[in-house]
Design a protein around this motif. Structure first.
Motif, short mmCIF file in Angstrom:
data_model
loop_
_atom_site.label_atom_id
_atom_site.label_comp_id
_atom_site.label_asym_id
_atom_site.label_seq_id
_atom_site.Cartn_x
_atom_site.Cartn_y
_atom_site.Cartn_z
N ARG A 192 0.82 -1.22 0.00
CA ARG A 192 0.00 0.00 0.00
C ARG A 192 0.85 1.26 0.00
NH1 ARG A 192 -3.70 -2.16 4.95
NH2 ARG A 192 -4.64 -3.95 3.87
N LEU A 193 2.10 1.13 0.36
CA LEU A 193 2.98 2.30 0.41
C LEU A 193 3.46 2.71 -0.99
CD1 LEU A 193 5.17 1.30 3.49
CD2 LEU A 193 3.11 2.72 3.46
N PHE A 194 3.35 1.80 -1.95
CA PHE A 194 3.77 2.12 -3.31
C PHE A 194 2.77 3.06 -3.98
CE2 PHE A 194 5.83 -2.21 -3.12
CZ PHE A 194 7.14 -1.78 -3.32
N ASP A 195 3.22 3.78 -5.01
CA ASP A 195 2.31 4.49 -5.88
C ASP A 195 1.42 3.48 -6.59
OD1 ASP A 195 3.54 4.07 -8.86
OD2 ASP A 195 5.12 4.16 -7.35
N ARG A 196 0.31 3.94 -7.16
CA ARG A 196 -0.68 3.01 -7.70
C ARG A 196 -0.11 2.09 -8.76
NH1 ARG A 196 -6.59 4.45 -10.46
NH2 ARG A 196 -7.06 2.30 -11.10
N GLN A 197 0.64 2.64 -9.71
CA GLN A 197 1.15 1.81 -10.80
C GLN A 197 2.08 0.73 -10.27
OE1 GLN A 197 2.53 3.16 -14.94
NE2 GLN A 197 4.47 3.01 -13.84
N THR A 198 3.01 1.12 -9.40
CA THR A 198 3.93 0.13 -8.83
C THR A 198 3.18 -0.90 -8.00
OG1 THR A 198 5.69 1.80 -8.74
CG2 THR A 198 6.01 -0.20 -7.45
N ARG A 199 2.24 -0.43 -7.19
CA ARG A 199 1.47 -1.33 -6.34
C ARG A 199 0.77 -2.40 -7.16
NH1 ARG A 199 -0.93 2.30 -3.77
NH2 ARG A 199 -2.84 2.51 -4.99
N GLU A 200 0.12 -2.00 -8.25
CA GLU A 200 -0.59 -2.97 -9.09
C GLU A 200 0.37 -3.98 -9.70
OE1 GLU A 200 -4.35 -0.10 -10.40
OE2 GLU A 200 -2.78 -0.57 -11.84
N VAL B 283 3.29 -4.86 -8.53
CA VAL B 283 3.79 -5.73 -7.46
C VAL B 283 2.77 -6.84 -7.18
CG1 VAL B 283 4.22 -5.81 -4.96
CG2 VAL B 283 5.34 -4.08 -6.37
N TRP B 284 1.49 -6.51 -7.16
CA TRP B 284 0.46 -7.53 -6.97
C TRP B 284 0.54 -8.58 -8.08
CZ3 TRP B 284 -4.24 -3.73 -6.21
CH2 TRP B 284 -4.17 -3.15 -4.94
N LEU B 285 0.69 -8.13 -9.31
CA LEU B 285 0.75 -9.06 -10.44
C LEU B 285 1.96 -9.98 -10.32
CD1 LEU B 285 -0.16 -6.55 -13.30
CD2 LEU B 285 -1.62 -8.40 -12.47
N LEU B 286 3.10 -9.43 -9.94
CA LEU B 286 4.29 -10.26 -9.78
C LEU B 286 4.12 -11.24 -8.63
CD1 LEU B 286 7.19 -11.00 -10.49
CD2 LEU B 286 7.96 -9.12 -9.02
N TYR B 287 3.55 -10.77 -7.54
CA TYR B 287 3.31 -11.67 -6.41
C TYR B 287 2.43 -12.84 -6.82
CZ TYR B 287 1.75 -13.61 -2.01
OH TYR B 287 1.46 -14.50 -0.99
N ALA B 288 1.40 -12.57 -7.60
CA ALA B 288 0.46 -13.63 -8.01
C ALA B 288 1.20 -14.73 -8.75
CB ALA B 288 -0.65 -13.05 -8.87
N TRP B 289 2.11 -14.34 -9.66
CA TRP B 289 2.88 -15.37 -10.38
C TRP B 289 3.80 -16.13 -9.44
CZ3 TRP B 289 8.31 -15.55 -11.40
CH2 TRP B 289 8.69 -16.63 -12.22
N CYS B 290 4.53 -15.42 -8.58
CA CYS B 290 5.44 -16.09 -7.63
C CYS B 290 4.67 -17.04 -6.72
CB CYS B 290 6.19 -15.06 -6.80
SG CYS B 290 7.37 -14.05 -7.71
N VAL C 285 15.26 -8.89 -8.16
CA VAL C 285 15.61 -8.33 -9.47
C VAL C 285 14.34 -8.04 -10.27
CG1 VAL C 285 16.77 -8.77 -11.67
CG2 VAL C 285 17.89 -9.41 -9.52
N MET C 286 13.39 -8.96 -10.24
CA MET C 286 12.13 -8.74 -10.96
C MET C 286 11.36 -7.57 -10.34
SD MET C 286 10.89 -12.69 -11.71
CE MET C 286 9.70 -12.31 -13.00
N MET C 287 11.40 -7.45 -9.02
CA MET C 287 10.76 -6.32 -8.35
C MET C 287 11.38 -5.00 -8.80
SD MET C 287 8.24 -6.72 -6.09
CE MET C 287 8.51 -5.47 -4.84
N ALA C 288 12.70 -4.99 -8.92
CA ALA C 288 13.37 -3.77 -9.38
C ALA C 288 12.91 -3.40 -10.78
CB ALA C 288 14.88 -3.96 -9.34
N ALA C 289 12.77 -4.40 -11.64
CA ALA C 289 12.28 -4.14 -13.00
C ALA C 289 10.87 -3.58 -12.97
CB ALA C 289 12.33 -5.43 -13.82
#
Length: 315
Positions: free
Chosen positions: A26-34, A36-43, A142-146
């Motif tokens: 929730r601390l991320f800006d909206r674009q990053t937050r969304e 991050v959710w997508l990456l988490y779902a795959w992981c 690394v993927m999070m950084a991307a």
């Protein structure tokens, strides 16, 4: 599924699978937050497939690990090819590949970690352990950084993002020794155990508590070095991203510090961080994020390229 449907699935996945990570996002800006959710779902989907779990719950039947790993690879192939996979989590990866700098090599490094678990691999040295930590967590960093917009050529910042993932995994190893042992797993280096006179198969016997606690302290000291490196990289991110990353670093670091401080008691009682303590780390991270960025050379730690080479060496 369209983007909104994929986001809904990803948001539900992170809320169910990791309350701490969901809160930090929730601390991320909206674009990053969304993203991050997508990456988490795959992981999360890969982890659940690999371990026959449901959002990180109790381990399921571990037979057929090779087939489950093949499924992960097949669906990941389809995601990067831009094809529908039939799985929202893998379609989420495909969406990220179109929107960010995430590429197949990054995903392959993460999948290599699942392959190590599938074959029952155990680290025999500190280097082995760090390479494992890279594949299961550093590569995710690394993927999070991307996802946050770090350029593919910014090797130093990518390395520090990798360092944060490794630090998180070292904290997890320190916290989960008893739990991993009960599941027939051990991620402590074999040579560390041999030096301490500990038999891996009898790791949790009372006679080994004192030397095992010293190994945990050694592990936590290593975690602190990786976290210190990662904090320098976090200072280069946008404010909201920096705040979120430093909050997570503080919370995971607290797990390691508790494991280090509790000694033998940490081996028999699971470490948790209270909501109040988490809020404290978020507040401290806010203050740290407002300070001028401080640069420092990366300490003498293995590079992510060296760690990634482990999968290639294994064929």
């Amino acid at each position: 599924m369209d983007r909104e449907a994929l986001l809904l699935h990803a948001r539900q996945s992170i809320a169910r699978g990791s309350k701490s990570f969901a809160a930090a996002s929730r601390l991320f800006d909206r674009q990053t937050r969304e993203r991050v959710w997508l990456l988490y779902a795959w992981c999360r989907a890969c982890d659940d497939l690999a371990d026959a779990q449901d959002h990180g719950g109790e381990l399921g039947d571990q037979s057929g690990a090779d087939e489950r790993l093949a499924t992960i690879r097949r669906l990941t192939d389809a995601a990067f090819a831009g094809e529908p996979t039939g799985s929202p989590a893998f379609d989420a990866l495909g969406l990220l590949a179109r929107e960010t700098g995430i590429n197949r090599a990054m995903a392959d490094d993460v999948i290599a970690g699942f392959a190590l678990d599938a074959e029952g691999w155990r680290p025999e040295s500190e280097a082995d352990m760090l390479r494992y930590c890279y594949h299961v967590a550093g590569a995710v960093g690394v993927m999070m950084a991307a996802v946050m917009g770090v350029a593919p050529h910014d090797e130093d910042t990518l390395a520090r993002a990798c360092d944060l993932g490794i630090a998180f995994q070292l904290a997890n190893i320190a916290r989960d020794i008893a739990e991993d042992h009960a599941a027939g797993r051990c991620y402590l280096p074999g040579d560390w155990l041999a030096e301490a006179g500990i038999a891996r198969e009898a790791l949790m016997e009372r006679q080994y508590r004192a030397p095992l606690a010293r190994i945990v302290q050694r592990l936590c000291a290593l975690e602190a070095r990786y976290t210190a490196s990662a904090r320098v990289g976090a200072a280069r991110l946008a404010f909201r991203q920096r705040w979120a990353v430093l909050s997570a670093a503080g919370i995971y670091g607290a797990i390691a510090r508790q494991a280090e401080r509790r000694g033998e008691a940490a081996l028999t009682r699971r470490i948790t961080i209270s909501s109040a303590a988490k809020l404290g780390h978020v507040a401290r991270a806010l203050a740290q994020s407002l300070l001028p960025a401080r640069e420092a050379e990366r300490p003498a730690l293995p590079s992510r390229r060296e760690l990634a080479a482990f999968a290639t060496e294994r064929g």
